[in-house]
Motif scaffolding. Structure first.
Motif, short mmCIF file in Angstrom:
data_model
loop_
_atom_site.label_atom_id
_atom_site.label_comp_id
_atom_site.label_asym_id
_atom_site.label_seq_id
_atom_site.Cartn_x
_atom_site.Cartn_y
_atom_site.Cartn_z
N LYS A 119 0.71 -1.23 -0.11
CA LYS A 119 -0.50 0.14 0.20
C LYS A 119 0.90 1.21 0.18
O LYS A 119 0.38 1.85 0.19
CB LYS A 119 -1.14 0.11 1.25
CG LYS A 119 -1.83 -0.87 1.10
CD LYS A 119 -2.81 -1.45 -0.32
CE LYS A 119 -4.14 -2.37 0.43
NZ LYS A 119 -4.82 -1.80 -0.95
N ASP A 120 1.86 0.98 -0.18
CA ASP A 120 3.01 1.95 -0.23
C ASP A 120 3.20 2.88 -1.25
O ASP A 120 3.05 2.32 -2.42
CB ASP A 120 4.66 2.05 0.19
CG ASP A 120 4.37 1.48 1.70
OD1 ASP A 120 3.75 1.57 2.25
OD2 ASP A 120 5.81 0.63 1.92
N THR A 121 3.03 4.02 -0.96
CA THR A 121 2.83 5.07 -2.61
C THR A 121 3.87 5.50 -3.39
O THR A 121 4.59 6.49 -1.86
CB THR A 121 1.82 5.90 -2.59
OG1 THR A 121 0.89 5.48 -2.60
CG2 THR A 121 1.67 6.85 -3.87
N LEU A 122 4.64 5.07 -4.05
CA LEU A 122 5.13 6.02 -5.69
C LEU A 122 5.09 7.06 -5.75
O LEU A 122 4.38 7.35 -6.25
CB LEU A 122 6.26 4.25 -5.89
CG LEU A 122 7.57 5.33 -7.05
CD1 LEU A 122 7.76 6.71 -7.88
CD2 LEU A 122 8.66 5.94 -5.62
N ILE A 123 5.97 8.23 -5.18
CA ILE A 123 5.81 9.28 -5.66
C ILE A 123 7.07 10.14 -6.56
O ILE A 123 8.83 9.90 -5.61
CB ILE A 123 5.33 10.36 -4.76
CG1 ILE A 123 4.49 10.04 -3.95
CG2 ILE A 123 5.53 12.05 -5.17
CD1 ILE A 123 4.15 10.32 -2.77
N SER A 124 6.99 10.45 -7.53
CA SER A 124 7.91 11.19 -8.42
C SER A 124 7.62 12.21 -9.37
O SER A 124 6.68 12.73 -9.52
CB SER A 124 9.43 10.55 -9.04
OG SER A 124 10.25 10.95 -9.55
N ALA A 125 8.35 12.94 -10.29
CA ALA A 125 7.76 13.89 -11.53
C ALA A 125 9.40 14.24 -12.09
O ALA A 125 9.80 13.49 -13.10
CB ALA A 125 8.39 15.75 -10.19
#
Length: 623
Positions: free
Chosen positions: A410-416
């Motif tokens: 359930k961990d969310t990966l965030i990048s941009a």
């Protein structure tokens, strides 16, 4: 005005109205506006903050460190809640307001709800020019807040306290409309905020909003079914609209039932899991060999909830010249692009109706079998590129795999922005739906850490995943905007941040040199610095520790793996830094149209120009 009234200042009335707006998530009634990110100045501290302080038990206000980053955090929250709840960001006038313009552009490009409220100059103009006022000699009505008109879906300047009665519902309707969804902006002149007015009590009655699901035109739906039945090698492009429509399961079941491989856009990644039987990988410039091979062969492309950005289409070189498009989209503007058969409607409802219209039709099973074979080959290639090695400096691919393996379901990966988008779009294996946030609609450097804060807030309550946000960010982007590490420590919202230090802006250096220009002003070693041979590097771990985070610098992949387990057990935001290779990337096989000089004294540039002309010769020109 008839009926009972209540006398409030405009600012008090605005805030009271916000507290009476609700929505439902998973059958639970929750506030539509979950909170406010605020930095107060003279343009919003005396009136708006007075009103917010009085309702902090119902509408919590969170102190930001930078106006842009707090608005970006609100965008991360909106993504985490799949556009079903909204955060507010408020600033003073002048530079504080202008700091939010970039965030407004990010929300606008990504079709995300965000309510921005900025102070403004005096309507009566008696004290002009006031502090932070930019004067336009030929138009005294213009202020810096007019800059938001280019990057918002709804814009208003409240010059009379009665105007919010009509304006506020319009702002919410725009933010919740799946076709028009985007940021709304309200400019509040200082002297209007203070004015008392007799508001009708009915204006403050609680209201529960529902996101509409527009149905498609029956004739267009029938035409889409007829066209799709002619397909021998169709693909389904799953865009961000699939996720925001909560259509992931419906689209996945449709694809399996009809034998159509799913390829995903950057915003659509995560609607299905990596190993879903119909999943064939990400498409486009930062896509997979499997998806791009299927795109090149496709005779009918069913594009669902995507605006068909150039990174998806390979600047319109990814498809054959005679391929036909069916575009299902809530927004007419997106649906009609490139002469697609436009089916304007909600993704979930339209796919269900299209399924019913198709009868017993199904693609030859050999097509899905080929897609699954191509995807297995892609997965094997990824494994080979991500496998640990004896190299002294790990690659992005290896770091992504280490973080991915450590992440909980359930961990969310965030990048941009930067080099990580290509690496995580290709190499991150999604374990559970909606646990992937790659902001590449606007490619906004600085989104990552701020959005991590927003996701951490969104993880709790109805619709929240409950996992930990994992932010992956390059050193260049980290230096642009990192202050919300401090925000998360202050507020108790934990995230894990992995800083990949490759010594500058490495991916743009790659593009620069690929197009024939010598490395210049991107990596620290080719900038105007005191010591090019050994430029000063930031100690990111110590920097994060100074903001209250737990932190560790990792010397190797094995060190990173151990540090990730340590970070998971910490009670607060944890920052891990690791030196990464600036020159090794997961290869791509799609084209991209960028400007290359027509003339140059460098043969490398002339060669790149010839290659660019070849790319443009393959483009579908609007058809």
């Amino acid at each position: 005005m008839t009926g009972a009234t209540i006398r409030l200042t405009m600012a008090q009335a605005l805030v009271r109205w916000l507290t009476q707006q609700f929505t439902e998530i998973d059958g639970v009634r929750v506030p539509l506006f979950a909170g406010v990110f605020g930095i107060f100045g003279h343009g919003n501290v005396t009136c708006l903050s007075e009103a917010l302080e009085a309702v902090q038990d119902r509408l919590p206000t969170w102190r930001g460190q930078n106006e842009q980053s707090m608005a970006l955090a609100a965008i991360g929250f909106a993504k985490g809640k799949l556009r079903r709840q909204i955060m507010v960001a408020t600033s003073s006038i002048g530079p504080g307001a202008l700091n939010m313009v970039t965030a407004a552009g990010t929300a606008h490009a990504n079709r995300l709800p965000l309510l921005l409220i900025a102070g403004d100059t005096f309507t009566n103009r008696l004290p002009d020019p006031v502090l932070q006022q930019v004067e336009h000699f030929g138009d005294p009505t213009v202020t810096v807040n007019d800059a938001f008109k280019a990057v918002t879906r709804y814009w208003d300047r409240i010059t009379h306290p009665a105007q919010i009665i009509s304006s506020l519902p319009q702002a919410v309707a725009a933010m919740l409309d799946p076709a028009d969804c985007g940021p709304a902006f309200l400019a509040l002149p200082q002297d209007t905020q203070e004015v008392a007015f007799d508001y009708p009590e009915v204006f403050f009655e609680p209201r529960t909003w529902a996101i509409p699901r527009p149905r498609s035109d029956r004739q267009k739906l029938a035409e889409a079914a007829t066209l799709l039945k002619t397909a021998k090698r169709p693909i389904l492009i799953s865009g961000g609209g699939v996720r925001y429509s909560l259509a992931g399961n419906v689209v996945a079941d449709f694809a399996v039932k009809r034998g159509i491989p799913i390829v995903e856009t950057i915003a659509g990644k995560g609607a299905v899991t990596h190993y879903h039987p119909a999943h064939a990988g990400p498409i486009g410039i930062i896509g997979s060999t499997s998806a791009n091979a299927l795109a090149a062969e496709a005779d009918v492309i069913l594009a669902v909830g995507t605006r068909l950005q150039d990174f998806t289409t390979g600047s319109w070189t990814a498809f054959s010249a005679d391929a036909r498009f069916i575009s299902i989209n809530a927004a007419r503007f997106d649906a009609v692009k490139h002469r697609a058969l436009a089916v304007v409607g909600d993704a979930r409802e339209t796919i269900e109706e299209l399924d019913a219209a198709l009868g017993a039709w199904r693609v030859d099973p050999a097509h899905m079998a080929r897609a699954q074979m191509l995807f297995r080959e892609w997965d094997v290639l990824l494994e080979s590129l991500q496998a640990p090695s004896n190299a002294p400096v790990p690659t992005y691919a290896q770091i992504v795999q280490a973080v991915n393996a450590s992440a909980g379901e359930k961990d969310t990966l965030i990048s941009a922005a930067g080099g990580l988008p290509g690496e995580v779009a290709k190499g991150w294996r999604v374990k559970a739906p909606n646990t992937f946030d790659l902001e590449f609609g606007f490619s906004c450097m600085g989104y990552e850490v701020a959005a991590g804060w927003g996701h951490a807030m969104a993880n709790s309550g109805p619709g929240g995943l409950g996992g930990t946000p994992i932010v992956m960010v390059g050193d260049g982007t980290y230096l642009m905007m990192n202050s919300d590490i401090y925000s998360t420590v202050l507020s108790g919202h934990k995230m894990i941040v992995v800083v990949c230090d490759n010594g500058g802006f490495a991916v743009i250096n790659r593009l620069q040199q690929f197009k024939g220009v010598p490395g210049f002003n991107n990596l620290l070693t080719d900038c105007r610095v005191q010591n090019r041979d050994n430029p000063l590097h930031v100690d990111f771990a110590k920097h994060a520790e100074s903001m209250g985070a737990a932190a560790r610098h990792c010397e190797s992949l094995a060190d990173l793996v151990a540090a990730l387990e340590w970070a998971k057990g910490n009670d607060r935001t944890t920052v891990l830094s690791i030196v990464s290779d600036a020159y090794s990337w997961v290869p791509g096989d799609a084209d991209w149209d960028v400007g290359v000089p027509q003339i140059s004294s460098r043969e490398t540039v002339r060669s790149a120009r010839r290659q660019q002309d070849e790319i443009r010769a393959k483009q579908r020109i609007g058809v």
